[in-house]
Design an enzyme around this catalytic site. Structure first.
Site, short mmCIF file in Angstrom:
data_model
loop_
_atom_site.label_atom_id
_atom_site.label_comp_id
_atom_site.label_asym_id
_atom_site.label_seq_id
_atom_site.Cartn_x
_atom_site.Cartn_y
_atom_site.Cartn_z
N ASP A 45 0.98 -1.13 0.32
CA ASP A 45 0.55 0.46 0.31
C ASP A 45 0.83 1.04 -0.34
O ASP A 45 0.48 2.65 0.15
CB ASP A 45 -0.60 0.36 0.75
CG ASP A 45 -0.59 -0.43 2.22
OD1 ASP A 45 0.83 -0.31 2.52
OD2 ASP A 45 -1.24 -0.11 3.09
N SER A 46 1.96 0.94 -0.22
CA SER A 46 2.79 1.56 -0.14
C SER A 46 3.01 2.93 -1.62
O SER A 46 3.92 3.95 -1.74
CB SER A 46 4.45 2.04 -0.21
OG SER A 46 4.73 0.62 -0.80
N ASP A 84 -0.86 -6.26 0.01
CA ASP A 84 -0.98 -5.59 1.67
C ASP A 84 -3.19 -5.59 1.83
O ASP A 84 -3.91 -5.02 0.63
CB ASP A 84 -0.78 -4.22 1.60
CG ASP A 84 0.45 -3.89 2.27
OD1 ASP A 84 0.83 -5.05 3.14
OD2 ASP A 84 1.33 -3.28 2.06
N LYS A 112 -0.92 -9.43 3.10
CA LYS A 112 -0.57 -9.30 4.33
C LYS A 112 -1.41 -8.06 5.29
O LYS A 112 -1.90 -7.21 4.36
CB LYS A 112 0.76 -8.08 4.04
CG LYS A 112 2.06 -6.85 5.07
CD LYS A 112 2.58 -7.37 4.71
CE LYS A 112 2.98 -5.61 4.29
NZ LYS A 112 2.72 -4.60 4.54
N GLU A 114 -1.34 -5.42 9.07
CA GLU A 114 -1.04 -4.91 10.07
C GLU A 114 -1.51 -4.53 11.16
O GLU A 114 -2.25 -4.68 11.80
CB GLU A 114 0.07 -2.88 9.56
CG GLU A 114 0.32 -2.52 8.49
CD GLU A 114 0.54 -1.07 7.92
OE1 GLU A 114 0.16 -0.54 8.68
OE2 GLU A 114 1.16 -1.43 7.05
N GLU A 181 9.77 -4.12 10.22
CA GLU A 181 9.91 -2.58 10.36
C GLU A 181 10.59 -1.16 10.92
O GLU A 181 9.38 -1.34 12.14
CB GLU A 181 8.91 -1.90 9.28
CG GLU A 181 9.41 -0.35 8.34
CD GLU A 181 7.73 -0.07 7.89
OE1 GLU A 181 7.32 -0.17 7.03
OE2 GLU A 181 7.85 1.57 7.15
O1 KIV Z 1 3.50 -1.19 1.83
C1 KIV Z 1 4.89 -1.45 1.84
O2 KIV Z 1 4.94 -1.03 0.70
C2 KIV Z 1 5.06 -1.79 2.72
C3 KIV Z 1 6.35 -2.39 2.92
C4 KIV Z 1 7.36 -0.92 3.56
C5 KIV Z 1 6.73 -3.39 3.63
O3 KIV Z 1 4.34 -2.92 3.49
#
Ligand code: KIV
Length: 263
Positions: A45-46, A84, A112, A114, A181
């Site tokens: 989600d970056s 994510d 993934k 968090e 992280e």
């Molecule tokens: O969203 C992302 O790219 C991430 C990485 C920073 C691990 O969660």
């Protein structure tokens, strides 16, 4: 490189061979990242920051994630594709099942999310329904407003104890992978050695089982980067060369160095 699965990463953890994950958001980079030998691709989600220009990942939606996951998977990479779950797409078990189903049907092999202890029931339920989960602890960017900025986590004994307890609990709940992280390297190494599941670090030192970086950061494209980022385009004339340099540096133990870590 044959098709990478979670079994491959488990075997690599056992044998001590480092594995590599790079973020990708489209088919072209998905193909190249797979070709240069990264074992995993994270549709992170970056993308809210590096593609959409937001100052956090919070505006990213499940529609955005499904779209980019489809783009990445259309290239049929050999790498394991992790997608994510974005902010507030998994506030409780039922919503998490719906959101995770979208990403799995878009082609992801794993989702993934968090968070720690509070996610245990959700992780168990997803795994029970056939959806593998990668957990994410430490600096969890979706909680940036709770942290008061993108800050290193786990520096006090209390915080460190809590991150370790979360890690053990999410493993017990059934998570297959863990991203750590921006935490002190000694804490990340301790957690990696105590867990059976593979641990991927970002700003967490050399003691984790694998390393992940945001593609734009490692290619030197980001305006601001954290201490742990190295520009792998230095000395390279092609983007493929920069991506390969990152893969090689992780596998040979050249990255990360002490200068990239927190204490
Ligand atoms: O969203 C992302 O790219 C991430 C990485 C920073 C691990 O969660």
């Amino acid at each position: 490189m044959g098709k990478i699965t979670i079994s491959t990463l488990n075997k690599m953890k056992t044998s001590g061979e480092k594995f590599v994950c790079i973020t990708a958001y489209d088919a072209t980079f998905s193909r190249i990242i797979s070709e240069v030998g990264a074992e995993a691709i994270l549709v992170g989600d970056s993308l809210g920051m590096v593609l959409q220009g937001h100052d956090s990942t919070i505006p990213v939606t499940i529609d955005d994630m499904a779209y980019h996951t489809e783009c990445v998977c259309r290239a049929e990479p050999q790498s394991l594709v992790i997608a994510d779950l974005p902010f507030m797409s998994y506030p409780a078990v039922d919503e998490a099942l719906v959101s995770a189903t979208r990403l799995m049907q878009a082609g992801a092999h794993m989702v993934k999310m968090e968070g720690g202890t509070w996610l245990s029931d959700t992780i168990s339920k997803l795994v029970e329904r056939g959806i593998p989960v990668c957990a994410h602890l430490g600096l969890t960017p979706q909680s940036v407003n709770t942290f008061g900025g993108f800050k290193v986590q786990g520096r006090t004994p209390k915080e460190a104890k809590s991150i370790l307890a979360d890690a053990v609990e999410i493993q017990d709940a059934g998570a297959s992978l863990l991203v750590l992280e921006c935490i002190p390297s000694h804490l990340a190494a301790d957690i990696s050695s105590k867990l059976d599941i593979p641990v991927i670090g970002i700003g967490a030192g050399a003691g984790t089982d694998g390393q992940v970086l945001v593609m734009h950061d490692l290619l030197g494209l980001s305006e601001h980067t954290a201490r742990f980022v190295q520009n792998f385009m230095e000395g390279q004339s092609t983007i493929r060369g920069g991506l390969k340099a990152f893969v090689d540096a992780v596998k040979s133990g050249q990255y990360p160095q002490e200068e990239h870590t927190y204490s």
